[in-house]
Design an enzyme around this catalytic site. Sequence first.
Site, short mmCIF file in Angstrom:
data_model
loop_
_atom_site.label_atom_id
_atom_site.label_comp_id
_atom_site.label_asym_id
_atom_site.label_seq_id
_atom_site.Cartn_x
_atom_site.Cartn_y
_atom_site.Cartn_z
N LYS A 93 0.85 -1.16 0.11
CA LYS A 93 0.05 0.01 -0.18
C LYS A 93 0.65 1.22 0.06
CE LYS A 93 -3.46 2.30 2.51
NZ LYS A 93 -4.61 2.27 3.72
N LYS B 105 -2.25 -1.72 -3.85
CA LYS B 105 -2.95 -0.26 -3.80
C LYS B 105 -2.39 0.66 -3.91
CE LYS B 105 -6.06 1.65 -0.42
NZ LYS B 105 -6.57 1.79 0.84
C1 PBG Z 1 -7.40 3.60 5.75
C2 PBG Z 1 -7.63 3.23 4.36
C3 PBG Z 1 -7.53 4.20 3.04
C4 PBG Z 1 -7.79 3.52 1.99
C5 PBG Z 1 -8.53 2.29 2.42
N1 PBG Z 1 -8.16 1.84 3.57
C6 PBG Z 1 -7.00 5.44 3.14
C7 PBG Z 1 -5.82 5.88 3.37
O1 PBG Z 1 -4.74 4.72 3.85
O2 PBG Z 1 -5.45 7.10 3.71
C8 PBG Z 1 -8.07 4.19 0.64
C9 PBG Z 1 -9.48 3.56 -0.26
C10 PBG Z 1 -9.35 4.34 -1.47
O3 PBG Z 1 -8.91 5.40 -1.57
O4 PBG Z 1 -10.42 4.18 -2.19
N2 PBG Z 1 -6.21 2.78 6.12
ZN ZN Z 2 -5.64 3.55 8.02
#
Ligand code: PBG
Ligand code: ZN
Length: 327
Positions: A198, A251
Amino acid sequence: MSELVQRPRRLRSTPAIRDLVAESRLDARMLVQPHFVVPGEGVSEPIASMPGIEHQSVDRLVATVERDLELGIRAVLLFGIPDDAEKTPDGRAAFAGDGEVPRAVAALKERFGEELAVMTDVCLCAYTDHGHCGLIRDGRIDNDATLPHLARMALAHARAGADVVAPSDMMDGRVAAIREALDAEGLVHVAIMSYSVKYASAYYGPFRDAAHSAPGFGDRRSYQMDPRNGREALLEAELDAAEGADILMVKPALAYLDVVRDLREAFPLPLAVYNVSGEFSMVKAAAARGWVEERQVVLENWHAFRRAGADIIITYHARQALAGGWL
Ligand code: PBG
Ligand code: ZN
């Protein structure tokens, strides 16, 4: 007489022939629809930056999922959005047994049973008053102190009946901590889909708006991955696989297809891509202006995920695609 032996255009001549030789195919069964669950009853509020997506209370969510199931959407990913008053420094409301996510899981499982795969996002950021994904000590995100909290959150979801828990926090060691906690309670059948790779991405903008989870200070670069790094993705995935992850995820999706391909080649585990909020909203915004053709762009993107090697596509466009007969 023609001197050309190879004429690739032969197989592009009609829709039937093109379909016959198409290398990538899409199927409703590989799609996951995300949902934002809020407290209360009868709540269904549109999210301005994500057209077609809503904040829903559990009762409305069940009705939405019922309609989605008829369209063929058999997997959901749930995000809890607590009231602001619930937010604390340690985000403890994240593991309350009567929180919006456990209640949603229980309601969905009671209503749909095995027909529906219920996945839950496991992360503290919507529940901490500072908006970070972990606990803070001396101005830093305290990795190891965060792990038991994540494990408790996953447990609350699993006890309610979740099929899959999906940690998105990017703390080191969280897959092992969650696996251990689940197994200690006999929840050995609950799978972990790890947000293994991520990135600290600007593509999460609309989501943070929707989830009220933007960090109150600083950013997430001390725990989420640096977009400049590709090799490091293999390390993250390797650790998660060794710690017991059942499904790996990359992601965001579109800007990281090289990483999807790398993981596909290196690991036999199922691989998911998260086609995140910013990717969704960019298509929506351009389509609304008539600058791109929404259906074609969405399918083009999804085929790109498939070519790169993704098995599972988490996408806010799932419902619209199936309702519109796009597949
Ligand atoms: C929280 C989380 C996020 C997303 C999924 N879980 C945001 C972040 O890490 O700031 C993003 C999902 C999206 O943008 O569709 N940890
Ligand atoms: Zn988070």
